[in-house]
Design a protein around this motif. Structure first.
Motif, mmCIF file in Angstrom:
data_model
loop_
_atom_site.group_PDB
_atom_site.id
_atom_site.type_symbol
_atom_site.label_atom_id
_atom_site.label_comp_id
_atom_site.label_asym_id
_atom_site.label_seq_id
_atom_site.Cartn_x
_atom_site.Cartn_y
_atom_site.Cartn_z
ATOM 1 N N VAL A 17 0.842 -1.241 0.186
ATOM 2 C CA VAL A 17 0.025 0.069 -0.154
ATOM 3 C C VAL A 17 0.946 1.332 0.065
ATOM 4 C CG1 VAL A 17 -1.757 1.394 1.287
ATOM 5 C CG2 VAL A 17 -1.705 -1.117 1.298
ATOM 6 N N ARG A 18 0.792 2.216 -0.969
ATOM 7 C CA ARG A 18 1.544 3.354 -0.933
ATOM 8 C C ARG A 18 0.452 4.599 -0.948
ATOM 9 N NH1 ARG A 18 5.354 2.034 1.209
ATOM 10 N NH2 ARG A 18 7.063 1.154 0.520
ATOM 11 N N VAL A 38 2.155 6.545 -10.322
ATOM 12 C CA VAL A 38 3.220 5.872 -11.067
ATOM 13 C C VAL A 38 3.117 4.081 -10.563
ATOM 14 C CG1 VAL A 38 5.526 5.632 -11.784
ATOM 15 C CG2 VAL A 38 4.491 7.812 -11.439
ATOM 16 N N LEU A 39 3.340 3.995 -9.283
ATOM 17 C CA LEU A 39 3.198 2.642 -9.133
ATOM 18 C C LEU A 39 1.971 1.688 -9.505
ATOM 19 C CD1 LEU A 39 5.036 2.541 -5.430
ATOM 20 C CD2 LEU A 39 5.857 1.706 -7.632
ATOM 21 N N LYS A 40 0.855 2.533 -9.309
ATOM 22 C CA LYS A 40 -0.561 2.083 -9.662
ATOM 23 C C LYS A 40 -0.735 1.858 -11.255
ATOM 24 C CE LYS A 40 -5.148 2.938 -8.060
ATOM 25 N NZ LYS A 40 -5.724 3.909 -7.287
ATOM 26 N N THR A 41 0.338 2.415 -11.813
ATOM 27 C CA THR A 41 -0.032 2.194 -13.404
ATOM 28 C C THR A 41 1.027 1.408 -14.076
ATOM 29 O OG1 THR A 41 0.959 4.548 -13.755
ATOM 30 C CG2 THR A 41 -1.460 4.469 -13.492
ATOM 31 N N VAL A 42 2.160 2.434 -14.398
ATOM 32 C CA VAL A 42 3.306 1.591 -14.944
ATOM 33 C C VAL A 42 4.399 1.374 -14.199
ATOM 34 C CG1 VAL A 42 2.914 3.102 -17.196
ATOM 35 C CG2 VAL A 42 4.339 3.999 -15.492
ATOM 36 N N GLY A 43 4.371 1.470 -12.808
ATOM 37 C CA GLY A 43 5.401 1.369 -11.875
ATOM 38 C C GLY A 43 5.136 -0.087 -11.227
ATOM 39 N N ARG A 44 4.056 -0.856 -11.477
ATOM 40 C CA ARG A 44 3.791 -2.188 -10.951
ATOM 41 C C ARG A 44 4.848 -3.115 -11.382
ATOM 42 N NH1 ARG A 44 -0.476 -5.594 -8.990
ATOM 43 N NH2 ARG A 44 0.132 -7.687 -9.587
ATOM 44 N N VAL A 74 7.973 -2.610 -11.435
ATOM 45 C CA VAL A 74 9.223 -2.416 -10.756
ATOM 46 C C VAL A 74 8.972 -3.204 -9.497
ATOM 47 C CG1 VAL A 74 10.509 -0.800 -9.536
ATOM 48 C CG2 VAL A 74 9.479 -0.301 -11.991
ATOM 49 N N LEU A 75 7.925 -3.318 -8.918
ATOM 50 C CA LEU A 75 7.684 -3.807 -7.553
ATOM 51 C C LEU A 75 7.633 -5.475 -7.871
ATOM 52 C CD1 LEU A 75 5.008 -1.729 -5.604
ATOM 53 C CD2 LEU A 75 7.231 -1.974 -5.255
ATOM 54 N N GLU A 76 6.863 -5.921 -8.839
ATOM 55 C CA GLU A 76 7.095 -7.313 -9.141
ATOM 56 C C GLU A 76 8.443 -7.757 -9.626
ATOM 57 O OE1 GLU A 76 4.507 -7.126 -12.696
ATOM 58 O OE2 GLU A 76 2.854 -7.772 -11.707
ATOM 59 N N LYS A 77 9.356 -6.955 -9.908
ATOM 60 C CA LYS A 77 10.609 -7.448 -10.362
ATOM 61 C C LYS A 77 11.414 -7.442 -8.970
ATOM 62 C CE LYS A 77 14.565 -6.409 -13.232
ATOM 63 N NZ LYS A 77 15.013 -7.689 -13.489
ATOM 64 N N ALA A 78 11.303 -6.249 -8.347
ATOM 65 C CA ALA A 78 12.051 -6.487 -6.891
ATOM 66 C C ALA A 78 11.535 -7.761 -5.975
ATOM 67 C CB ALA A 78 11.474 -5.400 -6.252
ATOM 68 N N PHE A 79 10.389 -8.178 -6.117
ATOM 69 C CA PHE A 79 9.603 -9.179 -5.355
ATOM 70 C C PHE A 79 10.150 -10.437 -5.860
ATOM 71 C CE2 PHE A 79 5.932 -12.166 -4.764
ATOM 72 C CZ PHE A 79 6.309 -12.550 -3.308
ATOM 73 N N GLU A 80 10.106 -10.584 -7.192
ATOM 74 C CA GLU A 80 10.766 -11.819 -7.875
ATOM 75 C C GLU A 80 12.335 -11.891 -7.553
ATOM 76 O OE1 GLU A 80 9.584 -14.390 -9.983
ATOM 77 O OE2 GLU A 80 7.587 -13.621 -9.341
ATOM 78 N N ASN A 81 13.028 -10.866 -7.540
ATOM 79 C CA ASN A 81 14.472 -10.869 -7.287
ATOM 80 C C ASN A 81 14.681 -11.419 -5.796
ATOM 81 O OD1 ASN A 81 15.164 -10.116 -9.690
ATOM 82 N ND2 ASN A 81 15.606 -7.798 -9.154
ATOM 83 N N SER A 82 13.835 -10.887 -4.794
ATOM 84 C CA SER A 82 14.084 -11.347 -3.429
ATOM 85 C C SER A 82 13.764 -12.649 -3.153
ATOM 86 C CB SER A 82 13.066 -10.538 -2.531
ATOM 87 O OG SER A 82 11.718 -10.961 -2.491
ATOM 88 N N VAL A 83 12.815 -13.192 -4.003
ATOM 89 C CA VAL A 83 12.433 -14.760 -3.799
ATOM 90 C C VAL A 83 13.590 -15.524 -4.313
ATOM 91 C CG1 VAL A 83 10.852 -16.552 -4.459
ATOM 92 C CG2 VAL A 83 10.013 -14.501 -3.705
ATOM 93 N N ASN A 84 14.140 -14.954 -5.615
ATOM 94 C CA ASN A 84 15.011 -15.881 -6.332
ATOM 95 C C ASN A 84 16.359 -15.896 -5.406
ATOM 96 O OD1 ASN A 84 13.176 -16.461 -8.538
ATOM 97 N ND2 ASN A 84 14.348 -14.885 -9.658
ATOM 98 N N ALA A 85 16.766 -14.551 -4.740
ATOM 99 C CA ALA A 85 17.865 -14.481 -4.057
ATOM 100 C C ALA A 85 17.756 -15.402 -2.805
ATOM 101 C CB ALA A 85 18.015 -13.098 -3.661
ATOM 102 N N LEU A 86 16.626 -15.511 -2.185
ATOM 103 C CA LEU A 86 16.604 -16.203 -0.827
ATOM 104 C C LEU A 86 16.421 -17.834 -1.275
ATOM 105 C CD1 LEU A 86 14.020 -14.229 1.030
ATOM 106 C CD2 LEU A 86 16.517 -14.503 1.525
ATOM 107 N N GLU A 87 15.913 -18.187 -2.428
ATOM 108 C CA GLU A 87 15.709 -19.697 -2.892
ATOM 109 C C GLU A 87 17.368 -19.917 -3.239
ATOM 110 O OE1 GLU A 87 11.510 -20.278 -5.011
ATOM 111 O OE2 GLU A 87 13.205 -19.665 -6.251
#
Length: 159
Positions: free
Chosen positions: A108-109, A122-128, A130-143
């Motif tokens: 929530v922002r 921006v996050l609600k429109t085109v920036g989503r 960026v958050l998806e990629k950051a989340f994917e990267n965190s899961v991949n790094a922890l895996e």
């Protein structure tokens, strides 16, 4: 205000993801790219709670972390240079019968000034993405940090 929902199925256990999420040591930015080491300040930490300031790129927020429920972690924004109101992150973990874990995150922002309103839009429109990629990267790094569990998960599912 914008709310972004993210989802990922992973071989991580909820405990493994939470351990990474609450590791405020050096190198945190390698797992969570939006948490640059030079912004990171741990004000207090104990048990299943922490008070932490983190951010990157000129945006920072102070978060109250609560991981007292092993299936539900809440990060509440208590101060920020652009976020206010209901801002924060909520993680929900669901263990699957196949040994994997579903992670659902709501971000929530709620902007508290012109810059915050702009970034929330921006996050609600085109920036989503960026958050998806950051989340994917965190899961991949922890895996990668926790090593492969697929063989153990498969054996447990068939036993």
């Amino acid at each position: 205000m914008s709310t972004i929902h993210l989802h990922r199925t992973t071989t991580l256990t909820p405990e493994q993801y939470i351990a990474g999420l609450t590791d405020f040591g050096p190198g945190r930015s390698k797992v969570f790219g939006n948490s640059a080491d030079n912004y990171l300040t741990v004000h207090s930490q104990g048990g299943s709670q922490a008070d932490v300031t983190e951010g990157s790129g000129g945006i920072w927020e102070r978060l109250h972390y609560d991981w007292s429920n092993p299936n539900h972690v809440v990060l509440t924004t208590t101060d920020s240079n652009i976020w206010g109101g209901a801002s924060g992150h909520t993680y929900n973990f669901t263990r699957r019968p196949d040994g994997k874990t579903d992670i659902d995150v709501d971000v929530v922002r709620d902007g508290k000034n012109l810059k915050g309103y702009f970034f929330a839009f921006v996050l609600k429109t085109v920036g989503r993405s960026v958050l998806e990629k950051a989340f994917e990267n965190s899961v991949n790094a922890l895996e990668a940090r926790n090593g492969p569990r697929d063989a153990a998960v498969s054996r447990a599912a068939t036993a």
